[in-house]
Write an enzyme that holds these catalytic residues in place. Structure first.
Site, mmCIF file in Angstrom:
data_model
loop_
_atom_site.group_PDB
_atom_site.id
_atom_site.type_symbol
_atom_site.label_atom_id
_atom_site.label_comp_id
_atom_site.label_asym_id
_atom_site.label_seq_id
_atom_site.Cartn_x
_atom_site.Cartn_y
_atom_site.Cartn_z
ATOM 1 C CE1 TYR A 135 -3.988 -1.973 -0.043
ATOM 2 C CE2 TYR A 135 -2.797 -3.344 1.526
ATOM 3 C CZ TYR A 135 -3.860 -3.166 0.646
ATOM 4 O OH TYR A 135 -4.769 -4.166 0.445
ATOM 5 C CG PHE A 426 -11.313 -1.328 9.552
ATOM 6 C CD1 PHE A 426 -11.206 -0.985 8.205
ATOM 7 C CD2 PHE A 426 -10.403 -0.804 10.453
ATOM 8 C CE1 PHE A 426 -10.195 -0.133 7.768
ATOM 9 C CE2 PHE A 426 -9.399 0.071 10.022
ATOM 10 C CZ PHE A 426 -9.290 0.393 8.698
#
Length: 426
Positions: A135, A426
């Site tokens: 990322y 999450f």
């Protein structure tokens, strides 16, 4: 066709938002992408979180229009130093099927989502990175750490006897119904005290209290206890499980803390004292604790606490609006720092002057002045919550210092009373 000349998905691949009717197909693609058997349909839970335009997928027309990649985002609030909040784009459910790697599918979904997030007014994006090297190329940087502990109660000698606890306070077990009622309000109070914490949605509470199930998420009812002060107000919560392990006729159980919220230090002391007093427990494991949590120092012998094997980087942060994000947090000292920022998307690229005042406020404006530091936007994200230092990044060759002492100045301005930390995946 696989990719075009620029590495983007070719004409056989379509990246688009799914419809609600396509959730079952999207759910099955997630199982493939995460290398998990699709043991049952997760549509019930997915519908609770569905937002049109926020569930993305890649479809391969050459393979019968099969869903081969998934991506989801949702709006959240991120607490920043000074107890302000940022509206952020929380990215999750990112998968690419093994048959379709290296075709630009992740890049296409990520750039589509980040561009939409900027248009919606999100000041940053966050995610939990399964792999470290993916990322950074999109401008994310590791911004908090998960720092777990394993505590041997015999070796540690337990908690010190002189720790303050609330006068007149008490700890009581909660039923699941009581947890569902009290937990969200307590968490909303707690998260505003912890830089790096994020909101928990109603769907989060439904999943984590067994009200709804998601195949693959092996929820089991645990033990839930709340601390109340002398007035009966809930000031803390602990959720834990205990394994049933015996060494012959002697109990050798481990108590695993799954969630721990305390609004103040005396409440935290009381909850730890409760956890350390559970019968048959010989070890206490905490998988995700703030790196600067004083728990080891609460022990009679801190050497009884060892780092948990899963301690690593956790929340990753990508700033989308640099002036607004830097103005939202507080600063430890007055000063001025000129940053030359690089950005793979160009959104925050350029030279910026960060000016901070004695009252803790700051502003960030474009400037032509010589740069003090050069760094990419992912490294700015690593510094933003106070979990990383500029001097450490400098030593690692991850930023460039043009003015001697500029990294130390950055650490002075960005210093936080507590390290940024997020307990929630999450």
């Amino acid at each position: 066709m696989g990719n075009d000349a620029h590495g983007r998905p070719g004409q056989d691949i379509e990246i688009r938002a799914i419809t609600e009717e396509e959730i079952p197909v999207w759910d099955r693609a997630i199982a493939r992408g995460f290398l998990r058997p699709h043991i049952a349909d997760g549509t019930e839970f997915r519908r609770l979180t569905f937002e049109p335009g926020r569930f993305l997928a890649a479809f391969d027309r050459a393979d019968g229009d099969r869903c081969v990649a998934t991506f989801r985002s949702f709006d959240a609030e991120l607490t920043v130093p000074g107890n302000g909040t940022l509206p952020v784009d929380a990215v999750t459910a990112v998968t690419v099927n093994s048959t379709h790697r290296r075709r630009g599918l992740l890049s296409g979904m990520m750039r589509q989502d980040l561009a939409a997030a900027r248009e919606r007014g999100s000041l940053a994006a966050i995610l939990i990175a399964a792999e470290y090297n993916i990322y950074g190329r999109f401008g994310y940087g590791p911004a908090t750490r998960a720092h777990g502990l394993r505590i041997d109660l015999l070796r540690s000698g337990g908690l010190r006897a002189d720790l303050p606890v609330p006068e007149g306070g008490r700890v009581d077990f909660l039923s699941l119904e009581e947890l569902r009622k009290l937990g969200p309000e307590l968490h909303d109070r707690w998260r505003l005290t912890q830089p790096g914490a994020i909101t928990r949605s109603p769907a989060w509470w439904k999943l984590h209290t067994g009200e709804v199930t998601l195949p693959g998420y092996d929820w089991k009812e645990g033990f839930y206890a709340a601390h109340r002060d002398a007035d009966g107000v809930v000031t803390g919560l602990i959720w834990y499980s205990v394994d049933d392990t015996w060494d012959g006729a002697f109990p050798n159980c481990t108590l695993t803390v799954n969630d721990f919220l305390a609004l103040d230090r005396p409440t935290a002391n009381a909850l730890w004292r409760f956890a350390f007093s559970v019968d048959w427990v010989r070890h206490v494991a905490v998988g995700n604790l703030s790196p600067d949590d004083p728990l080891p120092l609460l022990l009679n012998d801190p050497r009884g606490a060892k780092p948990h094997e899963e301690s690593c980087d956790f929340l990753w942060l990508r700033l989308l609006d640099l002036p607004a994000a830097l103005a939202a947090r507080s600063y430890a000292a007055p000063g001025r720092l000129v940053l030359q920022v690089t950005d793979p998307e160009g959104w925050t690229a350029g030279r910026w002057a960060l000016e901070t005042a004695a009252d803790g406020t700051g502003r960030c404006t474009r400037t032509d002045d010589p740069a003090d530091l050069t760094l990419d936007i992912g490294r700015v994200g690593s510094l933003y919550l106070g979990a990383e230092s500029a001097t450490r990044l400098l030593a690692a060759g991850l930023l460039t210092e043009h003015r001697p002492g500029a990294a130390a100045t950055a650490d002075l301005l960005l210093r936080t009373p507590t390290a940024g930390w997020n307990p929630d995946g999450f």
